[in-house]
Write a protein that holds these residues in place. Structure first.
Motif, short mmCIF file in Angstrom:
data_model
loop_
_atom_site.label_atom_id
_atom_site.label_comp_id
_atom_site.label_asym_id
_atom_site.label_seq_id
_atom_site.Cartn_x
_atom_site.Cartn_y
_atom_site.Cartn_z
N UNK A 1 74.81 -34.75 19.41
CA UNK A 1 75.16 -33.33 19.54
C UNK A 1 74.08 -32.40 18.99
N UNK A 2 73.47 -32.76 17.88
CA UNK A 2 72.46 -31.88 17.27
C UNK A 2 71.25 -31.72 18.19
N UNK A 3 70.79 -32.82 18.77
CA UNK A 3 69.66 -32.76 19.69
C UNK A 3 70.02 -31.96 20.93
N UNK A 4 71.21 -32.21 21.47
CA UNK A 4 71.65 -31.47 22.66
C UNK A 4 71.74 -29.98 22.38
N UNK A 5 72.25 -29.58 21.21
CA UNK A 5 72.33 -28.16 20.85
C UNK A 5 70.94 -27.55 20.76
N UNK A 6 70.02 -28.26 20.15
CA UNK A 6 68.66 -27.74 20.02
C UNK A 6 68.01 -27.58 21.39
N UNK A 7 68.12 -28.58 22.24
CA UNK A 7 67.52 -28.52 23.56
C UNK A 7 68.19 -27.44 24.40
N UNK A 8 69.53 -27.35 24.33
CA UNK A 8 70.23 -26.28 25.06
C UNK A 8 69.75 -24.91 24.61
N UNK A 9 69.56 -24.74 23.32
CA UNK A 9 69.07 -23.47 22.80
C UNK A 9 67.69 -23.13 23.31
N UNK A 10 66.82 -24.12 23.35
CA UNK A 10 65.47 -23.91 23.87
C UNK A 10 65.49 -23.62 25.36
N UNK A 11 66.38 -24.28 26.10
CA UNK A 11 66.51 -24.01 27.54
C UNK A 11 66.98 -22.58 27.75
N UNK A 12 68.00 -22.16 27.01
CA UNK A 12 68.54 -20.80 27.16
C UNK A 12 67.48 -19.76 26.79
N UNK A 13 66.77 -19.99 25.70
CA UNK A 13 65.72 -19.06 25.29
C UNK A 13 64.59 -19.03 26.32
N UNK A 14 64.22 -20.21 26.81
CA UNK A 14 63.16 -20.29 27.81
C UNK A 14 63.55 -19.61 29.11
#
Length: 112
Positions: free
Chosen positions: A31-44
């Motif tokens: 979950x932690x990795x997925x949250x981080x990647x999701x956040x980077x995708x949304x920001x990107x």
């Protein structure tokens, strides 16, 4: 604040998340990795939409998706400060391509 943060990441499709993780060679699920990647995708996506001048579809192959993958890669490596410099030509190309397509579709008379 955390609830708002999660709301902003929910629109990231499961397939896009998996594709980005694959691109980054993230072979594990947590979950932690997925949250981080999701956040980077949304920001990107927000950043690239601004640079493009309109929202893009990041679920289909093309320059916006490729740039999103690289944005997340740079973000994961804490190197976003150099992303725009390194990809300036492609960012401009992405915007120019959108503007040309809009101009072309506006120039075609109705009924043709």
């Amino acid at each position: 604040h955390r609830h708002q943060e999660l709301m902003n990441r929910d629109p990231v499709s499961a397939q896009l998340l998996e594709d980005v993780k694959n691109y980054l060679n993230i072979t594990w699920d947590d979950d932690a990795t997925d949250r981080k990647v999701r956040g980077l995708i949304a920001a990107g996506a927000a950043y690239l939409d601004l640079k493009r001048g309109a929202p893009a579809d990041y679920d289909v192959d093309g320059l916006p998706r490729s740039l999103l993958m690289e944005y997340v890669h740079y973000g994961r490596d804490d190197a976003l400060d150099v992303f725009e410099h390194n990809y300036q030509a492609l960012l401009l190309s992405m915007r120019h391509d959108r503007e040309v397509k809009e101009y072309a579709s506006a120039s075609i008379p109705s009924g043709e």
